[in-house]
Design a protein around this motif. Structure first.
Motif, short mmCIF file in Angstrom:
data_model
loop_
_atom_site.label_atom_id
_atom_site.label_comp_id
_atom_site.label_asym_id
_atom_site.label_seq_id
_atom_site.Cartn_x
_atom_site.Cartn_y
_atom_site.Cartn_z
N ALA A 115 2.98 12.27 0.98
CA ALA A 115 1.87 12.74 0.14
C ALA A 115 0.51 12.39 0.73
N ASP A 116 -0.47 13.15 0.31
CA ASP A 116 -1.88 12.85 0.57
C ASP A 116 -2.28 11.85 -0.52
N VAL A 117 -2.55 10.60 -0.14
CA VAL A 117 -2.85 9.55 -1.11
C VAL A 117 -4.32 9.17 -1.03
N THR A 118 -4.98 9.17 -2.19
CA THR A 118 -6.38 8.75 -2.30
C THR A 118 -6.42 7.48 -3.13
N LEU A 119 -7.13 6.47 -2.65
CA LEU A 119 -7.31 5.22 -3.38
C LEU A 119 -8.74 5.16 -3.89
N ARG A 120 -8.89 4.81 -5.16
CA ARG A 120 -10.22 4.73 -5.76
C ARG A 120 -10.40 3.40 -6.47
N ARG A 177 -3.16 -0.70 -0.77
CA ARG A 177 -3.37 -0.11 0.57
C ARG A 177 -2.38 -0.71 1.58
N LYS A 178 -2.24 -2.02 1.58
CA LYS A 178 -1.34 -2.69 2.53
C LYS A 178 0.12 -2.33 2.28
N ASN A 179 0.52 -2.28 1.02
CA ASN A 179 1.91 -1.93 0.70
C ASN A 179 2.19 -0.47 1.02
N HIS A 219 3.22 -7.40 0.27
CA HIS A 219 2.01 -8.01 -0.26
C HIS A 219 2.08 -8.05 -1.78
N ASP A 220 1.60 -9.15 -2.36
CA ASP A 220 1.71 -9.36 -3.81
C ASP A 220 0.33 -9.37 -4.43
N ALA A 221 0.22 -8.87 -5.65
CA ALA A 221 -1.06 -8.84 -6.36
C ALA A 221 -1.06 -9.80 -7.55
N CYS A 228 -2.29 -1.81 -8.85
CA CYS A 228 -1.83 -3.17 -8.59
C CYS A 228 -1.12 -3.30 -7.23
N THR A 229 0.19 -3.47 -7.19
CA THR A 229 0.90 -3.61 -5.91
C THR A 229 1.15 -2.26 -5.25
N GLY A 230 1.00 -1.18 -5.99
CA GLY A 230 1.25 0.15 -5.43
C GLY A 230 2.69 0.60 -5.51
N SER A 231 3.54 -0.13 -6.21
CA SER A 231 4.97 0.23 -6.24
C SER A 231 5.20 1.62 -6.84
N VAL A 232 4.50 1.95 -7.92
CA VAL A 232 4.64 3.27 -8.53
C VAL A 232 3.96 4.33 -7.66
N THR A 233 2.82 3.98 -7.08
CA THR A 233 2.13 4.89 -6.16
C THR A 233 3.05 5.29 -5.02
#
Length: 184
Positions: free
Chosen positions: A80-85, A70-72, A8-10, A41-46
């Motif tokens: 890891a336990d990942v939280t999105l805000r 979220r999708k990526n 998925h792209d942002a 953004c795309t979550g690549s670093v996340t």
């Protein structure tokens, strides 16, 4: 470094793999760290960080980009336990982070103030434009946390008339901050 899947792209584009490699090296992530990605953004670093640490908080101000993160994340393996805000930083930033990545220049001074006030050990900011890079370097220096600045220029080979030529990506400035450093 394992491959990150980004189906998925942002539209803002992910942090390129070579830049992620240097960024994560400069962050010196440890397994017990709580890592924060400001502007996911795309979550690549996340995703890369979630493969290295126990906890990750990804903060993104745009709901559509947070949905891309979220999708990526769902398309990749991590422990890891990942939280999105959904928030515009410094709102939404946790008070217990060990390491922080700042992927853009919006509100970066307030983000750096939060990092200093809450005792974040390591901060890396990537900047792709010259003037904001200078501003970032000065802001890190003013806060007594400027440790290093790396300018990266990555080129990828492609075939041209039976030989190899190179196509360059835009340069990226990697500004590195550490708590209690002597500075540059």
């Amino acid at each position: 470094m394992s491959q990150v899947t980004l189906p998925h792209d942002a539209k803002a584009g992910p942090t390129k793999p070579e830049v992620r490699a240097v960024t994560l090296d400069k962050l010196d992530l440890r397994p017990t760290d709580h890592f924060v990605d400001v502007g996911s953004c795309t979550g690549s670093v996340t995703i890369e960080a979630a493969r290295r640490v126990e906890r990750v908080t990804a903060v993104e101000r745009k709901p559509d980009r947070l949905d891309v993160t979220r999708k990526n994340l769902a398309a990749n393996d991590y422990d890891a336990d990942v939280t999105l805000r959904e928030a515009e930083a410094p709102d939404g930033l946790p008070a217990d982070a060990d390491a922080m990545f700042v992927g853009g220049s919006r509100n970066f001074e307030a983000v750096l103030d939060h990092a200093v006030d809450t005792g974040v050990d390591r901060v890396v900011m990537n900047v792709s434009r010259v003037e904001p890079a200078g501003d970032a370097i000065e802001a890190f220096r003013e806060r007594g946390m400027l440790s290093a600045v790396v300018q990266m220029q990555v080129s990828h080979g492609y075939e041209l008339a039976g030989a190899t030529s190179f196509r360059s990506n835009n340069p990226v400035y990697v500004v590195v901050g550490r708590r209690d450093v002597e500075g540059l």
